[in-house]
Enzyme design. Structure first.
Site, short mmCIF file in Angstrom:
data_model
loop_
_atom_site.label_atom_id
_atom_site.label_comp_id
_atom_site.label_asym_id
_atom_site.label_seq_id
_atom_site.Cartn_x
_atom_site.Cartn_y
_atom_site.Cartn_z
N LYS A 166 0.95 -1.12 -0.09
CA LYS A 166 0.08 0.08 0.11
C LYS A 166 0.95 1.30 -0.12
CE LYS A 166 -0.25 -0.25 5.23
NZ LYS A 166 -1.04 -0.69 5.97
N TYR A 201 15.30 30.21 6.43
CA TYR A 201 13.81 31.03 7.13
C TYR A 201 14.04 30.97 8.32
CZ TYR A 201 11.42 30.48 2.67
OH TYR A 201 11.20 30.64 1.33
#
Ligand SMILES: *Cc1c(COP(=O)(O)O)cnc(C)c1O
Length: 393
Positions: free
Chosen positions: A60, A287
């Site tokens: 999955k 940042y």
């Protein structure tokens, strides 16, 4: 055209991991503790005593980031008995790529388009009364008998029919003319917690549920229960098939260890330095100015960021490998870039940077990266973004 940030996936490692799990399951002549309640419905299934339990390989979520089709091909080639997906769409993708092994769909099907199940020979899970009704109606409309797996909820309280209420919810399903229950399964909530006794409780509830189903007339259904952690922890959870994901990718669920199981990580994540720059004492990088150079430092820019699935918590915490050395990730993780402190190393644009995997004698595992940021390795792997090219070796 290929970007510098690449996930390299070893199909050989995937195959070897599957084979290692199969070896673990093979009867060694040592008697395993039997399930506490024998299940009359599966006594006619003989394979367990000859080959050991089968393996349902879980692919999955794009095979935990490894690439669903390639991983499914590798597991199929290495002898997986079945594959498992989260939803119908994932199963259809595998079929369209030519995967022929049986494919189990885990998800609830109450609001899905069911056509794919029939058009692509997928095996659904019946985990709610609503799904049973819809599947039955869809199979009847097509005039077919649909083989399905029944999910019992033994304490996860997510999907599945409650283990203690089966006499009320299941007789119709067991007698259904259009749905054939070929297997019954449940899912463990605490298998990766070696202190927890809940695994035993769930296993007991599963055994009682199987006995109840046998009493309702269910015959010949196989049983599966064990994810990776349960497979490693307790052979009494193996039943007729095990259902591992993580260990097939070469990662042991923390905090467990598997010294006698030969697993190798199948995925490594690498990139290349695209710029190197000197930073003066007191200057910051990135940042929020989250990192400030205490002295003259040399910083390298790596073109991989949170858009590629790298967690922002790696900022000022994570590590990378450059020239065989561990170097710190400094400053914030940006959308498309991160920065590493390469002071004292001779580096230049083009040099390889490993974020997961080996370089020289050093290694960063998915498990280590997860531990660094307080996450789990499943998350680290399956979040690797679609912008990262997968290369298969
Ligand atoms: C994901 C999943 C697994 C595999 O779990 P791992 O911990 O990766 O081994 C098994 N069963 C079900 C129902 C799952 O959803």
């Amino acid at each position: 055209m290929i970007r510098p940030t690449v996930a390299t996936v070893s199909a050989d490692a995937l195959k070897q991991n599957l084979r290692a799990v199969k070896r673990l399951l093979r009867p060694s002549g040592v008697q395993r503790p039997a399930s506490s309640v024998p299940d009359p419905g599966t006594l006619d299934v003989g394979r367990r005593t000859t080959d050991g339990p089968g393996v349902i390989a879980v692919v999955k979520a794009n095979a935990y980031g490894h690439g669903a089709v390639e991983a499914a091909r590798a597991f199929e080639a290495a002898g997986a008995d079945m594959l498992a997906c989260a939803d119908i769409e994932e199963g259809v993708e595998l079929r369209q790529a030519g995967i022929r092994a049986p494919i189990l769909v885990f998800g609830a099907l109450s609001v899905s388009d069911l056509d794919g199940l029939f058009d692509h020979r997928l095996t659904p899970t019946v985990s709610t009364p609503g799904a049973a009704t819809r599947l039955e109606a869809a199979a009847e409309r097509r005039g077919v008998v649909l083989e399905c797996h029944l999910k019992i909820d033994t304490g996860m309280n997510r999907l599945g029919f409650r283990h203690d209420n089966l006499a009320r919810t299941l007789p119709d399903l067991v007698k259904s003319r259009h749905l054939k229950i070929s297997a019954v399964y449940s899912h463990a909530a605490t298998a990766d917690d070696p202190e927890s006794l809940f695994l035993d409780e769930q296993r007991g509830a599963f055994d009682r549920a199987m006995a109840a189903l046998g009493a309702m007339g269910l015959r010949g259904a196989r049983r599966h229960f064990a994810n990776s952690a349960a497979t490693l922890r307790d052979s009494r959870t193996w039943y007729d098939w095990v259902r591992p994901g993580l260990i097939l990718y070469g990662v042991v669920p923390p905090p467990l260890h598997a010294a006698d199981l030969e697993l190798g990580p199948a995925l490594s994540l690498s990139s290349r330095i695209v710029a190197v720059k000197g930073v003066r004492p007191g200057e910051s990088v990135g940042y929020g100015r989250k990192w400030t150079a205490d002295q003259a430092r040399s910083v390298a820019v790596v073109p991989a960021g949170y858009a590629d699935g790298l967690d922002t918590r790696l900022g000022n915490k994570g590590v990378a490998l450059v020239r065989g050395r561990r170097v710190p990730i400094v400053g914030a993780i940006s959308m498309d870039m991160l920065t590493i402190d390469v002071s004292g190393l001779t580096v230049s644009p083009g040099d390889e940077v490993v974020l997961i995997g080996r370089q020289g004698g050093e290694e960063i595992t998915a498990r280590e990266m997860a531990a660094t940021i307080g996450a789990i390795p499943w998350e680290v792997l399956c979040r690797l973004g679609s912008r990262i090219a997968r290369e298969y070796s």
